[in-house]
Scaffold this motif. Sequence first.
Motif, PDB file in Angstrom:
ATOM      1  N   GLU A 254       0.829  -1.207   0.000  1.00 30.02           N
ATOM      2  CA  GLU A 254       0.000   0.000   0.000  1.00 30.02           C
ATOM      3  C   GLU A 254       0.861   1.254   0.000  1.00 30.02           C
ATOM      4  N   TYR A 258      -1.167   1.636  -5.815  1.00 29.67           N
ATOM      5  CA  TYR A 258      -2.558   2.001  -5.556  1.00 29.67           C
ATOM      6  C   TYR A 258      -3.449   0.776  -5.720  1.00 29.67           C
ATOM      7  N   GLU A 259      -4.306   0.544  -4.734  1.00 27.40           N
ATOM      8  CA  GLU A 259      -5.330  -0.502  -4.813  1.00 27.40           C
ATOM      9  C   GLU A 259      -4.747  -1.864  -5.179  1.00 27.40           C
ATOM     10  N   GLU A 308      -7.810  -9.492   0.232  1.00 22.97           N
ATOM     11  CA  GLU A 308      -6.413  -9.164  -0.057  1.00 22.97           C
ATOM     12  C   GLU A 308      -5.523 -10.361   0.266  1.00 22.97           C
ATOM     13  N   HIS A 411      -4.626  -5.045  -9.530  1.00 27.60           N
ATOM     14  CA  HIS A 411      -5.558  -4.279  -8.715  1.00 27.60           C
ATOM     15  C   HIS A 411      -6.629  -5.218  -8.176  1.00 27.60           C
ATOM     16  N   ARG A 412      -7.420  -4.712  -7.264  1.00 30.66           N
ATOM     17  CA  ARG A 412      -8.517  -5.510  -6.722  1.00 30.66           C
ATOM     18  C   ARG A 412      -9.547  -5.846  -7.805  1.00 30.66           C
ATOM     19  N   ASP A 413      -9.621  -4.996  -8.848  1.00 28.22           N
ATOM     20  CA  ASP A 413     -10.574  -5.267  -9.933  1.00 28.22           C
ATOM     21  C   ASP A 413      -9.957  -6.125 -11.034  1.00 28.22           C
ATOM     22  N   ASP A 421       0.965   3.948 -11.685  1.00 25.13           N
ATOM     23  CA  ASP A 421       0.319   3.554 -10.432  1.00 25.13           C
ATOM     24  C   ASP A 421       1.316   3.392  -9.282  1.00 25.13           C
TER      25      ASP A 421
END
Length: 600
Positions: A254, A258-259, A308, A411-413, A421
């Motif tokens: 983190e 990012y993310e 995560e 990323h989480r997506d 980033d």
Amino acid sequence: MMKRIHVLLALVAILLTTSLQLSAQKRYRHYYRYVPKTVTVAEVVSNFRQYVEDIPYFNESTIQSLNDEVTEHIDRLQNWKDRKAYIEDNNLTEFVFVQKEELTKQKEGVGMVIDQFMEQYHGRLISDSIACRDSLENIVYSKLVRLETNLNLLEREMNTKKEIQFGGLPLDTLLGIIGGIVALLLIWAIVRAARKRKHAPAPVVNPSNVSRGSTANGTGEAGIVVRRKTATILKKQSLEDVIDNPHYMKINLEDCCYESAVRRMYIKDTCLVDIFNMYLPDLEDPDNAREYGCMVLGRWVYDAENSEYYVSLEQIVLPGDDAVFDEYELNFGGKIKLKILELLRKLRRETNLQYDLTCWVHSHPGLTVFFSNADSNVQDQLKHPQHPKFLTALVIDTLTPTMETGVFTYHRDMTLNSRNDLKKLYSLVEWYEWAQRSVEQGDEVVSETPIESNSTYFNTLSESKEHTTACFGINLSPDTIVDLCMSLSNNSNGLVGFIHGRANTKDQLTEYVAERLSDKEKEDNLENVGCFVIAPHLSIPSVRKVVGEKIGQFKFVLVYTPNDGMLTSIPVMADDLCSYESYYGSQKLEDLKLWTKNNR
């Protein structure tokens, strides 16, 4: 009358001439008597070898006879049924004690022996008196060391207990066979039971199985404990032994991404050392640096409550010879897959933990740190089928001073991080320095002050307690240090290669400059000044045996001992290895790597 006067004057002239000649001869003899004659070191050494042969204890036949007697006892002990009885019957305990006492006595008298021999050269100049005395001492001590080594081997054999045997097999071997049979039966039973159960899908850790709380260091950071409710064919997924382990570098993603779907990475110190070593060729030849990489195996756990991952990077896998790395192609080849599968099976079997491919590494030499379309394709090919988002990637620009390193994740997506980033870049050099200190502390070695030098060459004898005029310094070039490091992965114990360079003499002090290490004995425009040996431990008799008759060709020998990671520089005196440790140079090879990086 005049005739008599002429005769008288002639006689006087003859007498005066004779007197002057006699006086001149007397003065010449007087002068010559006090003008010392110069003697070469080689002449003194040759005479000394003959001299010591007349001393009963140092006579070669006496030394050889004692060595043969000791070796015979060792051989008999190894094959004797009742070892204790043999030791008592031959009074070996007293024999070893008496021989060591005599050996110590002779060591203490070496100086006196040399002093008595050197009396014959009183008033005569020796071309290099310091090197000469060193050579004489080395001749005597080399004889004593041979005998001392064999006596130590005999003493060790006397204290070694013979294995208990059953039916001709040692007890340990028999127990190993029985244990193997039991293990095979147990595996057979487990496999048979597993076939009766249905195969479960890849596990996802339930939030209730991940506990957060204060860590052992009291910082309040999240701890991870994974408890599997049911037994499956998969191994245990856990990082319990990693979270507070000082040998793992903790990186909070983190802080740099990012993310990121991966919250934290734990990189093992030895893994960082291996990654750094992988890019040593770029230090040796930066003009021809190429893209290169590896795969990294580790473990992962999933925090379902926060969606995560936590991953570890523990062991690298290098690609095979079918890999292709160039400006427009990044292909690890097919052989690396087999290496990964083999190592995964080994790690899972030995640890009972679920190891997987958790990261891959590659370089962008001189191109800056970024993630290209080709890199994204590799990432998609390597991801886990059920849990793709725990896979990470490291991209390193090896031609920057700090070896800038970027961490790329999903990323989480499920989209990939880009260069924009990244909040920060890391330094592989700083990571390596930390890893080196961590490894040393793990081996209970006190970390030394890092080597600092602004010179083009590193003098390995700079900290020696004593120096000889014939080998006052051994200066290693950065290329030579890189060559030494690179040769370790391809060689076992023994003579690895030859060191080529040149000699520099100033004010009667000779230093040697090492330009490169090669497997060839001769190199154009360079002298063969030394050799490189890998040995399990530093033993002069062992090194002497490895180098053999070639020792006379060299001015020094570099010895690397993998057990402690030390590189020892040993001068050669009178065609033999110096036996005095006070003349040796000794450095951690890891420190020389850092010096090379900082001085390129």
